[in-house]
Motif scaffolding. Structure first.
Motif, PDB file in Angstrom:
ATOM      1  N   LEU A   9      15.518 -14.052  62.867  1.00  0.00           N
ATOM      2  CA  LEU A   9      14.551 -13.628  64.771  1.00  0.00           C
ATOM      3  C   LEU A   9      13.982 -12.056  64.299  1.00  0.00           C
ATOM      4  N   PHE A  10      13.366 -12.821  64.873  1.00  0.00           N
ATOM      5  CA  PHE A  10      12.595 -11.333  65.671  1.00  0.00           C
ATOM      6  C   PHE A  10      12.565 -11.105  66.747  1.00  0.00           C
ATOM      7  N   LEU A  11      13.843  -9.843  67.147  1.00  0.00           N
ATOM      8  CA  LEU A  11      13.677  -9.728  68.662  1.00  0.00           C
ATOM      9  C   LEU A  11      13.145  -9.042  69.239  1.00  0.00           C
ATOM     10  N   VAL A  12      12.247  -8.544  70.074  1.00  0.00           N
ATOM     11  CA  VAL A  12      11.376  -6.943  70.743  1.00  0.00           C
ATOM     12  C   VAL A  12      12.352  -7.410  71.826  1.00  0.00           C
ATOM     13  N   GLY A  13      13.195  -6.092  72.680  1.00  0.00           N
ATOM     14  CA  GLY A  13      13.440  -5.446  73.749  1.00  0.00           C
ATOM     15  C   GLY A  13      12.313  -4.909  74.177  1.00  0.00           C
ATOM     16  N   ARG A 173      21.548 -12.499  78.483  1.00  0.00           N
ATOM     17  CA  ARG A 173      22.058 -12.185  76.675  1.00  0.00           C
ATOM     18  C   ARG A 173      23.027 -13.130  76.367  1.00  0.00           C
ATOM     19  N   THR A 174      23.774 -14.605  77.306  1.00  0.00           N
ATOM     20  CA  THR A 174      24.123 -15.120  77.462  1.00  0.00           C
ATOM     21  C   THR A 174      22.619 -16.755  76.888  1.00  0.00           C
ATOM     22  N   ARG A 175      22.401 -16.315  78.156  1.00  0.00           N
ATOM     23  CA  ARG A 175      20.549 -17.404  77.762  1.00  0.00           C
ATOM     24  C   ARG A 175      20.501 -17.399  77.096  1.00  0.00           C
ATOM     25  N   ILE A 176      19.625 -16.200  76.270  1.00  0.00           N
ATOM     26  CA  ILE A 176      18.786 -15.942  74.889  1.00  0.00           C
ATOM     27  C   ILE A 176      19.660 -16.350  73.640  1.00  0.00           C
ATOM     28  N   ASN A 177      21.265 -15.785  73.658  1.00  0.00           N
ATOM     29  CA  ASN A 177      21.112 -16.105  72.223  1.00  0.00           C
ATOM     30  C   ASN A 177      21.726 -17.979  73.033  1.00  0.00           C
ATOM     31  N   LYS A 182      20.720 -22.621  69.142  1.00  0.00           N
ATOM     32  CA  LYS A 182      19.587 -23.773  68.969  1.00  0.00           C
ATOM     33  C   LYS A 182      18.840 -24.172  68.413  1.00  0.00           C
ATOM     34  N   GLU A 183      17.868 -23.071  68.740  1.00  0.00           N
ATOM     35  CA  GLU A 183      16.316 -23.436  67.901  1.00  0.00           C
ATOM     36  C   GLU A 183      16.914 -23.646  66.076  1.00  0.00           C
ATOM     37  N   THR A 184      17.991 -22.420  65.813  1.00  0.00           N
ATOM     38  CA  THR A 184      18.562 -22.259  64.746  1.00  0.00           C
ATOM     39  C   THR A 184      18.976 -23.397  63.959  1.00  0.00           C
ATOM     40  N   ARG A 185      19.734 -24.760  65.350  1.00  0.00           N
ATOM     41  CA  ARG A 185      20.688 -25.436  64.716  1.00  0.00           C
ATOM     42  C   ARG A 185      22.159 -25.332  64.889  1.00  0.00           C
ATOM     43  N   GLY A 186      22.028 -23.702  65.093  1.00  0.00           N
ATOM     44  CA  GLY A 186      23.185 -23.574  65.256  1.00  0.00           C
ATOM     45  C   GLY A 186      24.023 -22.406  64.305  1.00  0.00           C
ATOM     46  N   LYS A 187      23.054 -21.702  63.660  1.00  0.00           N
ATOM     47  CA  LYS A 187      22.911 -20.535  62.473  1.00  0.00           C
ATOM     48  C   LYS A 187      23.255 -19.001  62.787  1.00  0.00           C
ATOM     49  N   VAL A 188      22.432 -19.136  63.423  1.00  0.00           N
ATOM     50  CA  VAL A 188      21.991 -17.710  64.235  1.00  0.00           C
ATOM     51  C   VAL A 188      22.609 -17.214  65.521  1.00  0.00           C
ATOM     52  N   VAL A 189      23.927 -16.940  65.563  1.00  0.00           N
ATOM     53  CA  VAL A 189      24.935 -17.419  66.779  1.00  0.00           C
ATOM     54  C   VAL A 189      24.218 -15.121  67.211  1.00  0.00           C
ATOM     55  N   ASP A 190      24.756 -14.975  68.382  1.00  0.00           N
ATOM     56  CA  ASP A 190      25.240 -13.392  68.819  1.00  0.00           C
ATOM     57  C   ASP A 190      23.999 -13.046  68.395  1.00  0.00           C
ATOM     58  N   LEU A 191      22.679 -13.156  68.219  1.00  0.00           N
ATOM     59  CA  LEU A 191      21.640 -12.511  68.228  1.00  0.00           C
ATOM     60  C   LEU A 191      21.454 -11.290  68.660  1.00  0.00           C
ATOM     61  N   ILE A 192      21.523 -10.719  70.108  1.00  0.00           N
ATOM     62  CA  ILE A 192      22.139  -9.906  71.358  1.00  0.00           C
ATOM     63  C   ILE A 192      23.274  -9.456  70.827  1.00  0.00           C
ATOM     64  N   GLN A 193      23.350  -8.337  70.907  1.00  0.00           N
ATOM     65  CA  GLN A 193      24.649  -7.301  70.642  1.00  0.00           C
ATOM     66  C   GLN A 193      25.250  -7.327  72.416  1.00  0.00           C
ATOM     67  N   ALA A 352      14.803  -3.886  68.072  1.00  0.00           N
ATOM     68  CA  ALA A 352      13.912  -5.510  67.211  1.00  0.00           C
ATOM     69  C   ALA A 352      14.638  -5.311  66.384  1.00  0.00           C
ATOM     70  N   THR A 353      15.781  -6.253  66.527  1.00  0.00           N
ATOM     71  CA  THR A 353      16.797  -6.935  65.745  1.00  0.00           C
ATOM     72  C   THR A 353      16.024  -8.120  64.773  1.00  0.00           C
ATOM     73  N   HIS A 354      16.763  -8.402  63.816  1.00  0.00           N
ATOM     74  CA  HIS A 354      16.444  -9.463  62.804  1.00  0.00           C
ATOM     75  C   HIS A 354      17.439  -9.928  62.486  1.00  0.00           C
ATOM     76  N   LYS A 355      17.353 -11.770  62.735  1.00  0.00           N
ATOM     77  CA  LYS A 355      19.179 -11.900  61.645  1.00  0.00           C
ATOM     78  C   LYS A 355      18.453 -13.447  60.359  1.00  0.00           C
ATOM     79  N   ALA A 356      18.986 -12.948  59.381  1.00  0.00           N
ATOM     80  CA  ALA A 356      18.791 -14.240  58.557  1.00  0.00           C
ATOM     81  C   ALA A 356      19.716 -15.371  57.846  1.00  0.00           C
ATOM     82  N   VAL A 357      19.924 -15.891  57.433  1.00  0.00           N
ATOM     83  CA  VAL A 357      20.595 -16.431  56.908  1.00  0.00           C
ATOM     84  C   VAL A 357      20.505 -17.197  56.158  1.00  0.00           C
TER      85      VAL A 357
END
Length: 418
Positions: A9-13, A173-177, A182-193, A352-357
């Motif tokens: 994910l690349f997230l930009v606020g 935050r809950t809605r976005i996370n 869901k889009e990453t099949r449950g692998k990327v969780v709590d992207l936004i702290q 700008a947050t990026h997380k990968a698994v």
């Protein structure tokens, strides 16, 4: 159940701060629209993306030496390119130049058409290979968007747009996370702290990849506890997959490294790159789109005995501290000009947050002659085939062959550290 490489994910606020940023004195029509502008070839976008990927990789190594590195260059590039649609003046120029584009030589509309072709190509549903990339904008309800920006992100980047109440930061935050999970099949969780109450827009790009090896490993051949060298002299024990098969393989004598290509079923491939002992930095400095092309064209199929660890790693990055060091300065400060996004509000990128698994297993990934080098291990009376054991730090690239795009890039320093 197949192991998978799950996305990034690349997230930009985009914040609407209390202060006002004076609008830049530039024309408002600078977004790509004219149908007369041809797109640049997909291969050219992929080549620029590859060079950007390696520049970002080197920066991440500087920030976290001796650690696992893993990210999706495609996700970051597409997010930045999409963000540039609403940027103006120096903000736009810095983003596109950092991505490797020269606006004097290549018109901006052509760049976005090139990305449009790329984004459209990177959706491959299938039994053996699933590749899906998408972009989403979560927009503050009160934010009045420029119609052209909204049209372009939907048309060129196939983005979805959701109205969001950012006054309730916990709910937003809950809605976005939840969407990301869901889009990453449950692998990327709590992207936004956390979210700032001033947040006006959150841009998310997600990429999901799951594929089976064309020639899978037999789990019965996996050695349960195999030494893997970490640091100076220290070792950890890892499950080591093993097989003897025909793979595209070569030795790069200039960079003193092994290069192994393993195909997935479908149009994706993985490159495993093992530098000689003490040669990792030399290899990292030489990485480029040109190097990648050289490897792709020079590898030859041959019988080879391969040892690769079974592992799972993840990585998170705060790119707002890294991208300014790569030339994208104004997007993150008071000089930001995103007047192409909103009609009235002055915006700047706040996060700008990026997380990968990454999971690599026997079944697949759900995310030169050998005699020319001293690195080949063989006994005097042993078989004539080369043996390559990835039992120390190595690089891994996952590419989409059809578009020549680097989907994921990483370095495995310690496969036991997730």
């Amino acid at each position: 159940m197949a192991s998978s490489l799950y996305g990034v994910l690349f997230l930009v606020g985009l914040c609407a701060p209390i202060y006002c940023v004076p609008p830049a004195n530039v024309p408002r029509g600078g977004s790509p629209h004219p149908s007369s502008i041809k797109s640049i070839p997909t291969s050219q976008v992929s080549s620029r993306n590859a060079d950007f990927a390696f520049r970002l990789y080197r920066r991440l190594v500087l920030e976290a030496p001796s650690r696992n590195i893993f990210f999706s260059p495609m996700s970051v590039s597409a997010s930045l390119a999409m963000l540039s649609l609403g940027a103006r003046s120096a903000t736009k120029t810095q983003i596109l130049q950092s991505l490797g584009f020269n606006l004097t030589c290549t018109p901006e509309p052509a760049i976005h058409r090139g990305f449009q072709n790329l984004v459209h190509s990177l959706t491959v549903p299938g039994k053996d290979l699933s590749l899906q990339m998408g972009s989403v904008l979560f927009i503050k309800r009160e934010l009045q968007l420029q119609a052209r920006f909204l049209d372009n992100v939907k048309r060129l980047y196939e983005a979805k747009v959701f109205s969001t109440d950012f006054s309730d930061t916990a709910m937003a935050r809950t809605r976005i996370n939840s969407y990301v999970e869901k889009e990453t099949r449950g692998k990327v969780v709590d992207l936004i702290q956390s979210l700032d109450p001033l947040t006006a827009m959150v841009l998310v790009n997600h990429i999901f990849f799951k594929a089976k090896w064309e020639k899978p490993f037999n789990p019965a051949d996996t050695k349960k506890s195999f030494p893997f060298l970490v640091g100076k002299g220290a070792t950890v024990r890892v499950p080591m997959m093993h097989q003897m098969e025909q793979f595209a393989f070569g030795v790069d004598p200039e960079l003193n490294c092994f290069v192994l290509q393993m195909n997935y079923r479908g149009d994706s491939v993985a490159f495993f790159v093992l530098p000689g002992k003490g040669k990792m930095k030399q290899l990292e400095q030489a990485l480029s789109a040109r190097t990648l092309r050289k490897w792709s064209h020079s590898l030859q199929k041959r019988w080879i005995e391969v040892f690769i660890p079974r592992f799972s790693i993840s990585a998170s990055y705060d790119l707002e501290t890294i991208l300014p060091k790569m030339g994208i300065h104004s997007a993150f400060d008071k000089s930001a000009d995103f007047s192409g996004i909103a009609k009235r509000d002055s915006l700047q990128v706040s996060k700008a947050t990026h997380k990968a698994v990454l999971d690599v297993s026997e079944e697949g990934t759900e995310a030169v002659a050998a005699t020319a080098t001293k690195l080949v291990v063989r006994s005097k009376d042993g078989p004539s085939h080369p043996t390559v054991s990835f039992d120390r730090a190595f690089l891994m690239l996952i590419m989409d062959e059809a578009t020549e795009s680097i989907l994921f890039l990483g370095k495995v320093e310690n496969p036991t550290k997730s």
